[in-house]
Design an enzyme around this catalytic site. Structure first.
Site, short mmCIF file in Angstrom:
data_model
loop_
_atom_site.label_atom_id
_atom_site.label_comp_id
_atom_site.label_asym_id
_atom_site.label_seq_id
_atom_site.Cartn_x
_atom_site.Cartn_y
_atom_site.Cartn_z
N GLU A 101 0.81 -1.22 0.00
CA GLU A 101 0.00 0.00 0.00
C GLU A 101 0.85 1.27 0.00
OE1 GLU A 101 -4.14 -1.50 1.99
OE2 GLU A 101 -2.49 -1.15 3.36
N GLU A 130 -4.36 -10.14 -0.32
CA GLU A 130 -5.25 -10.08 0.85
C GLU A 130 -6.66 -10.35 0.37
OE1 GLU A 130 -4.85 -6.41 3.03
OE2 GLU A 130 -2.66 -6.44 2.88
#
EC number: 3.2.1.23
Length: 1024
Positions: free
Chosen positions: A462, A538
């Site tokens: 991220e 994820e």
């Protein structure tokens, strides 16, 4: 070595911790873990090295609000106010400063590279002695395996160096600073540094020397690095172990390197060579390096299924054989590559059964010990996980050794996350931050590349997609072409990743976000020109009562070869233990330490609680990921193995046929299934009972013998099939008794023997029941359309930030929680053999009708009360959470017995792991102790429920506990719940799914929402 004055004042003035161009001063180059054995046999058997000494233990410690508050005198002697702390530890876990939990938002004002002037600083010191022999010859190093976030080091009052990157070792040469007798280390650790801007991971923000500290003595002429790799022929029958060894010190012609490969006590191969590498360019080769290649016939391959390991011993010695030092590592012969859109291990396409794991301990914060690491691995293996992503930083060095030995595939991830920057790539696209990012990636690779368990490198998490990512991707591909690289930032399919690795992409639903759309995983594969495999970095956000819809992912993974699995978010709840005024422990989350900003309970997304007790969702993951699949055709069970390399050699298939939980026939068959093979098992003629009930066939795969990761009797796979349901008309027992109806202005009262039922004519509800003179109800039996909100229902809503799209906000806005019942009808009729009560209610909020509920209660001469419920849902109100009934029973019985799905909690979109049987559990086990209280404990597919003197029959879902939905909804932590009087029973005809694709947007699939508009269900309530 960088020479800088020893003065603390100069160090403070220079402010290295606010300079992204300074990531270290005097730190030694990265390399694999060293032990510098002086005996090759000890290296081969991995015995403790006499040259490696732990400095873990009690250190002197003083905390200051800022580095400028540290007195200069501390460099020479301990301060009078100094305390003692254990190293490794996080100082916040010892009451200094507060841990801060935040997901995206930086815990400091965003102004990179600058950090707050109020920058908590801790001063550690340790006095120790060094062997005199270490002072006479060689090099003595100090190794800090992890310090958060930056630190300066002094030895005997002299400045040694500086390091940052909290998740990789910082190693310094102490040789010039040590003296005979006592020596004193002084370590100044700063909570915040410019490196903190690269460490914005979703976790507790803690500080300190939180990994091991050790001294290592190496000879003056030494092995400075070694790298092993394995190469194969096409059919993997022949392999080459390639070992590149680098030395430093005085280069002499008589120096030799021997690399020997061992399998247990047997030497498989060996080779010796002088230094001097191959010609690299027109200027020649590396004089301080050598590459040896050892041929190995029929190597035993490494995989997570069969983690075969060899041992490579690297010896530096003289030409006459005198050993100078030896280093060693485990070697796994395996090949990772991407071919034809598939991630292959040893030529076979992997199906990643993965989970993300933070390093977290409820008592010790981010300090990991071997026992906890082994416990995690055993639980993962026992629950059919084969892969782990080190989210979001390199882990403790021991973790990789354990993964090598027990067998787990590892995604090793660089300690880079800039989630709170706007845009996310503000730093990762800035060349001024390239040196800091580069150190975090390159040093990770140099430390961990010898581990066979590491099959994928990750550039971080991220952080958007910047030019720095592209540069580091190319560096890894150049230095280590044997492994793929993945990176999700910037859309999951950029030029910096070999694998499409989205997070929280859904199976069939597109999420067309601007610039970075998340396509459905099925669609992503078919995009024009896209040929890469897709592995979700994820997915299945396991926050609280979650993991609904998990089976849909696994159906897709098995249907589409290039959908090669994913990593569940995540492994362990990140709650921390606090103590109340009486010394009782309780589980804390964001904000409980006075930490601001904070993201509340968002730190608890685990498949296991912080103490590693499993959540019920873990069983669903285990079942969906199981390595044996089953198909029933007639009386033949087809067993398919999804193992790629392992032939079943420790499995028995147990089968059983049961009628309503009563065994009728059973058997046992040894499994003999080749990798990716099938076995057909013929069952004998199955019984066909004449009595009514549900007939189920259950198969379970049991391991009769213990393994390295499981005890004898471990169940690795299971499946159930409903064979038939013989129907019968249940006639009430012959009885001449007829219930007697008494009508008053307030009530209808029905009596039969020692039993009475009372219906309040003003409310229309069953208000009381008696058995003899004992009241059975503490509250009336009422309709229920709501649930104590799950984390998935709440999403990102909180008091200061309302998300109107969250389920709970929709229910609140529509008035579901505030709805009141308006009585439309309440009548009583005496039939020939029964009394019939008929009611109708309009459930309204602010004059608007949300639900209409019509019920009949038929009480017959046997004492049974048959309840029929019909519900209409207003077309313009949100889909309700449940359609059911609830009441507070007066009894508190010890056990609950039911015929239905269990034994664990299950919900309509998370029930594939549950089995139909007759279950019997303590009442306390019917409640799931989520740290953030919510709806919990449901059991679906129930045909019969027995509790105390009561029995309910039908086809329903129920939960039963000492806590009301109201209390669960209003309580912030589980330790604040109090057992209420009696027992709360919720019986649902229908219950909405729980969702779990993510936890911040509505994720319950349409088929698990209550959208039909009209609902009908029935049940019978009687006394045993």
């Amino acid at each position: 070595m960088t020479m800088i004055t020893d003065s603390l004042a100069v160090v403070l003035q220079r402010r290295d911790w606010e300079n992204p161009g300074v990531t270290q001063l005097n730190r030694l180059a990265a390399h694999p873990p060293f032990a510098s054995w002086r005996n090759s046999e000890e290296a081969r058997t991995d015995r403790p090295s006499q040259q490696l000494r732990s400095l873990n233990g009690e250190w002197r410690f003083a905390w200051f609000p800022a580095p400028e508050a540290v007195p200069e005198s501390w460099l020479e002697c301990d301060l009078p106010e100094a305390d003692t702390v254990v190293v490794p530890s996080n100082w916040q876990m010892h009451g200094y400063d507060a841990p801060i939990y935040t997901n995206v938002t930086y815990p400091i004002t965003v102004n990179p590279p600058f950090v707050p002037t109020e920058n908590p600083t801790s001063c550690y010191s340790l006095t120790f002695n060094v062997d005199e022999s270490w002072l006479q010859e060689g090099q003595t190093r100090i190794i800090f395996d992890g310090v958060n976030s930056a630190f300066h080091l002094w030895c005997n009052g002299r400045w040694v160096g500086y390091g940052q990157d909290s998740r990789l070792p910082s190693e310094f040469d102490l040789s010039a600073f040590l003296r005979a007798g006592k020596n004193r280390l002084a370590v100044m650790v700063l909570r915040w540094s410019d490196g903190s801007y690269l460490e914005d991971q979703d976790m507790w923000r803690m500080s300190g020397i939180f990994r091991d500290v050790s001294l290592l003595h190496k000879p003056t002429t030494q092995i400075s690095d070694f790298h092993v790799a394995t190469r194969f022929n096409d059919d993997f029958s022949r392999a080459v172990l390639e070992a590149e060894v680098q030395m430093c010190g005085e280069l002499r012609d008589y120096l030799r390197v021997t690399v020997s490969l061992w399998q247990g006590e047997t030497q498989v191969a060996s080779g010796t060579a002088p230094f001097g590498g191959e010609i690299i360019d027109e200027r020649g080769g590396y004089a301080d390096r050598v590459t040896l290649r050892l041929n190995v016939e029929n190597p035993k391959l490494w995989s997570a299924e069969i983690p075969n390991l060899y041992r490579a011993v690297v010896e530096l010695h003289t030409a006459d054989g005198t050993l100078i030092e030896a280093e060693a590592c485990d070697v796994g012969f395996r090949e990772v590559r991407i071919e034809n859109g598939l991630l292959l291990l040893n030529g076979k396409p992997l199906l990643i059964r993965g989970v993300n794991r933070h390093e977290h301990h409820p008592l010790h914060g981010q300090v990991m010990d071997e026992q906890t690491m082994v416990q995690d691995i055993l639980l993962m293996k026992q629950n059919n996980f084969n892969a782990v992503r080190c989210s979001h930083y390199p882990n403790h060095p021991l973790w990789y050794t354990l993964c090598d030995r027990y067998g787990l595939y590892v995604v090793d991830e660089a300690n880079i996350e800039t989630h709170g920057m706007v845009p996310m790539n503000r730093l990762t696209d800035d060349p001024r931050w390239l040196p800091a990012m580069s150190e975090r990636v390159t040093r990770m690779v140099q430390r961990d590349r010898n581990h066979p368990s590491v099959i994928i490198w990750s550039l971080g998490n991220e952080s958007g997609h910047g030019a720095n990512h592209d540069a580091l991707y190319r560096w890894i591909k150049s230095v280590d072409p044997s492994r793929p690289v993945q990176y999700e930032g910037g859309g999951a399919d950029t030029t910096a990743t070999d694998i499409i690795c989205p997070m929280y992409a859904r199976v069939d639903e597109d999420q067309p976000f601007p610039a970075v759309p998340k396509w459905s995983i099925k669609k992503w594969l078919s995009l024009p020109g896209e040929t890469r495999p897709l592995i979700l970095c994820e997915y299945a956000h396991a926050m609280g009562n979650s993991l609904g819809g998990f089976a849909k992912y696994w159906q897709a993974f098995r249907q589409y070869p290039r959908l090669q699995g994913g990593f569940v978010w995540d492994w362990v709840d990140q709650s921390l233990i606090k103590y109340d005024e009486n010394g009782n422990p309780w589980s804390a989350y964001g904000g409980d330490f006075g930490d601001t900003p904070n993201d509340r309970q968002f730190c608890m997304n685990g498949l296991v609680f912080a103490d590693r007790t499993p959540h019920p969702a873990l069983t669903e993951a285990k079942h969906q990921q199981q390595f044996f699949q089953f198909r029933l055709s007639g009386q033949t069970i087809e067993v398919t193995s999804e193992y790629l390399f392992r032939h079943s050699d420790n499995e028995l298939l147990h089968w059983m046929v049961a009628l309503d939980g009563k065994p009728l026939a059973s058997g046992e068959v040894p499994l003999d299934v080749a990798p990716q093979g099938k076995q057909l098992i013929e069952l004998p003629e199955l019984p066909q009972p004449e009595s009514a009930g549900q007939l189920w066939l259950t198969v379970r795969v049991v391991q009769p013998n213990a393994t390295a990761w499981s005890e004898a009797g471990h169940i690795s796979a299971w499946q159930q099939w409903r064979l038939a349901e013989n129907l019968s008309v249940t006639l009430p027992a012959a009885s001449h008794a007829i219930p007697h109806l008494t009508t008053s202005e307030m009530d209808f009262c029905i009596e039969l023997g020692n039993k009475r039922w009372q219906f309040n004519r003003q409310s229309g509800f069953l208000s009381q029941m008696w058995i003899g003179d004992k009241k059975q109800l503490l509250t009336p039996l009422r309709d229920q359309f709501t649930r104590a909100p799950l984390d998935n229902d709440i999403g990102v809503s909180e008091a200061t930030r309302i998300d109107p799209n969250a389920w709970v906000e929709r229910w609140k806005a529509a008035g579901h929680y505030q709805a009141e019942a308006a009585l439309l009808q309440c009548t009583a009729d005496t039939l020939a053999d029964a009394v019939l009560i008929t009611t109708a209610h309009a459930w309204q909020h602010q004059g608007k009708t949300l639900f209409i509920s019509r019920k009949t209660y038929r009480i017959d001469g046997s004492g049974q009360m048959a309840i029929t419920v019909d519900v209409e849902v207003a077309s313009d109100t949100p889909h309700p959470a449940r359609i059911g009934l609830n009441c507070q029973l007066a009894q508190v019985a010890e056990r609950v017995n039911w015929l239905g799905l269990g034994p664990q909690e299950n919900y309509p979109d998370r029930l594939t792991a549950a089995c139909f049987d007759r279950w019997d559990l303590p009442l306390s086990d019917m409640y799931t102790p989520y740290v953030f209280p919510s709806e919990n404990g449901l059991r679906c597919g129930t045909r019969e429920l027995n509790y105390g003197p009561h029995q309910w029959r039908g086809d329903f879902q129920f939960n039963i506990s000492r806590y009301s939905q109201q209390q669960l909804m209003e309580t912030s932590h589980r330790h604040l719940l109090h057992a209420e009087e009696g027992t709360w029973l919720n019986i649902d005809g229908f219950h909405m799914g729980i969702g779990g694709d993510d936890s911040w947007s509505p994720s319950v699939s349409a088929e698990f929402q209550l959208s039909a508009g009209r609902y009908h269900y029935q049940l019978v309530w009687c006394q045993k």
